[in-house]
Design an enzyme around this catalytic site. Structure first.
Site, PDB file in Angstrom:
ATOM      1  N   GLU A 133       3.884  32.505  44.813  1.00  0.00           N
ATOM      2  CA  GLU A 133       4.246  32.975  46.157  1.00  0.00           C
ATOM      3  C   GLU A 133       3.018  33.456  46.922  1.00  0.00           C
ATOM      4  O   GLU A 133       2.889  33.193  48.115  1.00  0.00           O
ATOM      5  CB  GLU A 133       5.284  34.107  46.078  1.00  0.00           C
ATOM      6  CG  GLU A 133       6.619  33.699  45.476  1.00  0.00           C
ATOM      7  CD  GLU A 133       7.453  32.774  46.361  1.00  0.00           C
ATOM      8  OE1 GLU A 133       7.046  32.488  47.500  1.00  0.00           O
ATOM      9  OE2 GLU A 133       8.519  32.330  45.897  1.00  0.00           O
ATOM     10  N   ARG A 173       2.212  31.356  50.328  1.00  0.00           N
ATOM     11  CA  ARG A 173       2.441  32.064  51.591  1.00  0.00           C
ATOM     12  C   ARG A 173       1.153  32.669  52.133  1.00  0.00           C
ATOM     13  O   ARG A 173       0.775  32.418  53.274  1.00  0.00           O
ATOM     14  CB  ARG A 173       3.476  33.175  51.407  1.00  0.00           C
ATOM     15  CG  ARG A 173       4.802  32.638  50.936  1.00  0.00           C
ATOM     16  CD  ARG A 173       5.914  33.654  51.082  1.00  0.00           C
ATOM     17  NE  ARG A 173       7.028  33.300  50.204  1.00  0.00           N
ATOM     18  CZ  ARG A 173       8.277  33.651  50.401  1.00  0.00           C
ATOM     19  NH1 ARG A 173       8.604  34.361  51.453  1.00  0.00           N
ATOM     20  NH2 ARG A 173       9.230  33.302  49.565  1.00  0.00           N
ATOM     21  N   GLU A 200      14.439  23.328  53.799  1.00  0.00           N
ATOM     22  CA  GLU A 200      14.238  21.994  53.197  1.00  0.00           C
ATOM     23  C   GLU A 200      14.948  20.859  53.931  1.00  0.00           C
ATOM     24  O   GLU A 200      14.413  19.741  54.022  1.00  0.00           O
ATOM     25  CB  GLU A 200      14.647  22.004  51.723  1.00  0.00           C
ATOM     26  CG  GLU A 200      13.750  22.838  50.816  1.00  0.00           C
ATOM     27  CD  GLU A 200      13.975  24.341  50.935  1.00  0.00           C
ATOM     28  OE1 GLU A 200      15.038  24.734  51.472  1.00  0.00           O
ATOM     29  OE2 GLU A 200      13.104  25.116  50.503  1.00  0.00           O
ATOM     30  N   THR A 255       3.559  23.671  50.721  1.00  0.00           N
ATOM     31  CA  THR A 255       5.004  23.767  50.510  1.00  0.00           C
ATOM     32  C   THR A 255       5.640  24.893  51.322  1.00  0.00           C
ATOM     33  O   THR A 255       6.855  25.004  51.388  1.00  0.00           O
ATOM     34  CB  THR A 255       5.322  23.916  49.008  1.00  0.00           C
ATOM     35  OG1 THR A 255       6.706  23.674  48.806  1.00  0.00           O
ATOM     36  CG2 THR A 255       4.953  25.292  48.488  1.00  0.00           C
TER      37      THR A 255
HETATM   38  C1  DMJ Z   1       9.586  28.361  50.391  1.00  0.00           C
HETATM   39  O1  DMJ Z   1       8.921  29.525  50.049  1.00  0.00           O
HETATM   40  C2  DMJ Z   1       8.844  27.147  49.912  1.00  0.00           C
HETATM   41  O2  DMJ Z   1       9.301  26.044  50.592  1.00  0.00           O
HETATM   42  C3  DMJ Z   1       8.976  26.915  48.454  1.00  0.00           C
HETATM   43  O3  DMJ Z   1       8.368  25.738  48.033  1.00  0.00           O
HETATM   44  C4  DMJ Z   1      10.420  26.864  48.075  1.00  0.00           C
HETATM   45  N1  DMJ Z   1      11.222  27.888  48.637  1.00  0.00           N
HETATM   46  C5  DMJ Z   1      10.992  28.469  49.900  1.00  0.00           C
HETATM   47  C6  DMJ Z   1      11.958  28.107  50.981  1.00  0.00           C
HETATM   48  O4  DMJ Z   1      13.210  27.755  50.616  1.00  0.00           O
END
Ligand code: DMJ
Length: 640
Positions: A270, A274, A537, A623
């Protein structure tokens, strides 16, 4: 002894001393006892840790025991040590070296502390930043063969101007004449972003997330004491949407209040996706040095997590002490595929910007371990031991626990300007296995990706797995001509299924997981799976499908999501998740997730933009939807 006795012309020692048989026996007994004592002393004396390192296999790492870990980790990747059982399952009480347990002699503990102090501050730590000198702290060093970075690296400066010139499109696009409806929709998403930010700023600035019902902040326990997750996650979205004032507010908070000298347990994954992702993107978009230096400083703090026998990092790290451990819930001290497999993009950029190869080496080593281990049916299970480098459990999923590992394979290739052919091959092979074993069609004709538990299929798809429509769309463009249409179709079918999971709910928002069994299709069957927490997503896949096909239905579907968010998630002071998507009067969970600003709103905005805004020719999204540049210039930078 045996050797001495057999030397030609040389009598054995006891014989030479003129001893009789019983005396010889006693002499030998004495000698062997003496030897055993000497050898044992190497292990028992307080100063023996370096001998231990020579003779014993490396074990579960506290950062304190591994100052030379990088090289050791890569070289010992094939170690078959099974000392998995002594991995800490929960955070140690204090930042003490793990082998200096309360039972260890005090002298030994003091020696270890002194050694830690003498090891000095970590390389590249910003001048003036606070240092922990407890035993838990260690300097991270480059992997195999590379000398300690601090002593050998030449002064280095990343040439930002040169990088900007290498972009093929203006970052925020050219905005030619566009249809008014699309513009109005984009402006609506921008207004939602401003509303989400303004409320966060008013009620929760400096906390990690906004609680929009109670109008206060939430800190949580994922970020190891770091604050401002929403600020860092929102930076690039504010910039792209041209919310200039709000961007300046966020930047000011990073400059003045973003403290990296924290002490707490953080999720490596995380923090990487992030914070490091958000800071890197903000730097590449704006050239503001503060974002780069914070990203690099934070990157350094993550390095001790890699000090394991295989170099596969553990999932949790104390950002102050450098101690790391595996999640308590993760099978037998294992590391999670989606976590250690979702570092590559950011870490390559950390090396690029710092000139320090250590970050790249860490992630390239992960790939090496993954390439070496045998894959059941070509599939990648979700749990891997960082000690042995073997799978711990055969659960395979393209949703939670596995998801972004696959995403980072194709994106690593794209980010390398299609030079990283190893990543492309791993992606192609993995997708082939997934198609063969996990992709299914329901009785009603919906294509979905099931989960796999040791060969048994679980006919369930998580909301998280819905990113895969976008991923397959992204890869389709680069598949050979004969495969391209196949992947475009597959991506479209999966995206359609995810859209169905939204369309079949009363709120027109999708559940956390939906199933295909007992006559159910694309709906949650369990109470515990009916919630929606503002996840991105599905709209992420709409955005990629739009860019790939320009089929207007994707914009239409995105607009349906905007309306549903406004109707069911917008509350007086921000946006909130809901507990049940199958009722038109849902209760709220009182949480405005930071990824709502980083991802959901960004992808919706881009859906109503021209393709040259954050063009996929120039950028890959991490991501968490933070844009990182494609390496058109071979990541060259100037040396001063
Ligand atoms: C986000 O923090 C990122 O997309 C991660 O890869 C998966 N989950 C959350 C959002 O759903």
């Amino acid at each position: 002894m045996v050797l001495l006795r057999k030397l030609p012309g040389m009598p054995g020692w006891p014989a030479a001393l003129g001893l009789r048989l019983p005396q010889k026996f006693l002499f030998l007994l004495f000698l062997s006892g003496l030897l055993t004592l000497c050898f044992g002393a190497l292990f028992l004396l307080p100063d023996s840790s370096r001998f231990k390192r020579l003779f014993l296999p490396r074990r579960a790492t506290a950062a304190s025991s591994s100052s030379s870990s990088s090289s050791a980790s890569s070289s010992s990747a094939s170690s078959s040590s099974t000392r998995d059982t002594d991995l800490p399952r929960s955070p140690p009480a204090a930042a003490e070296p793990r082998h200096a347990s309360p039972a260890a002699p005090r002298r030994l503990r003091e020696k270890l502390r002194t050694a830690a102090r003498m090891a000095g501050p970590p390389a590249h730590t910003a001048p003036g930043s606070r240092q922990q000198v407890q035993g838990g702290e260690r300097r991270a060093e480059p992997a195999t063969g590379a000398p300690p970075a601090r002593e050998t690296r030449a002064p280095f400066r990343f040439d930002y101007e040169r990088f900007r010139r290498s972009l093929r499109h203006p970052v925020r696009g050219r905005r030619p004449g566009e249809d008014p409806e699309t513009r109005a929709r984009r402006m609506k998403v921008k207004e939602m972003m401003k509303f989400a930010w303004d409320n966060y700023k008013q009620y929760a600035l400096g906390k990690n997330e906004l609680r929009p019902l109670t109008k206060n902040g939430h800190i949580g326990n994922m970020f190891g004491g770091l604050r401002g997750a929403t600020v860092v996650d929102a930076l690039d979205t504010l910039y792209i949407m041209e919310l200039e004032e709000e961007f300046q507010e966020a930047k000011k908070w990073v400059e003045k209040s973003f403290d990296l000298n924290v002490n707490g347990e953080a999720s490596l994954f995380e923090v990487n996706i992030r914070y490091i992702g958000g800071l890197l993107a903000a730097y590449y978009l704006t050239g503001e040095e503060v974002f780069k230096s914070k990203a690099l400083e934070l990157g350094e703090k993550l390095l001790p997590a890699f000090n394991t026998p295989t170099g596969i990092p553990r999932g949790v790290i104390n950002l102050g002490s450098g101690m790391s451990w595996s999640w308590g819930w993760a099978s037998a001290g294992s590391s999670i595929l989606a976590e250690f497999g979702t570092l590559h993009l950011e870490f390559m950029h950390l090396s690029e910007l710092s000139g320090n190869p250590v970050f790249a080496e860490k992630v390239m080593n992960i790939r090496k371990v993954l390439n070496r281990v045998e894959k059941p049916q070509g599939l990648y299970p979700n749990f891997l031991s960082p000690v042995t480098g073997n799978w711990v459990q055969h659960h395979v999923s393209i949703g939670g626990l596995g998801d972004s590992f696959y995403e980072y394979l194709i994106k690593s290739w794209l980010m390398s300007d299609k030079k990283d052919s190893e990543a492309k091959k791993m992606y192609d092979d993995a997708l082939e296995a997934i198609e063969k074993h996990l992709v299914k069609k329901s009785a009603g004709g919906l294509t979905y990706i099931a989960e796999w538990r040791g060969g048994i299929l679980d006919h369930k798809m998580g909301h998280l797995a819905c990113f895969s429509g976008g991923m397959i769309a992204l890869g389709a463009e680069h598949a050979g001509e004969e495969r391209k249409q196949h992947f475009v179709d597959l991506a479209a079918e999966i995206t359609n299924t995810c859209h169905e999971s939204y369309a079949r709910s009363d709120t027109k928002l999708g559940p956390e997981a939906f199933r295909f069994d007992a006559g159910t299709e694309a709906m949650a069957t369990r109470l515990s799976e009916r919630y929606y927490i503002l996840r991105p997503e599905v709209v992420e896949s709409y955005m990629y499908m739009w860019r790939l096909t320009h089929n207007p239905k994707y914009r239409q579907w995105g607009w349906e999501v905007v309306k549903a968010l406004e109707k069911h998630c917008r509350v007086e002071a921000g946006f909130s998740g809901i507990r049940d998507v199958y009722t038109t009067t849902p209760t709220h969970d009182n949480m405005q997730q930071s990824f709502f600003l980083a991802e959901t709103l960004k992808y919706l905005y881009l859906l109503f933009c021209e393709d040259d805004v954050l063009s996929l020719d120039d950028w890959v999204f991490n991501t968490e939807a933070h844009p990182l540049p494609v390496n058109h210039t071979n990541f060259k930078a100037s040396v001063q």
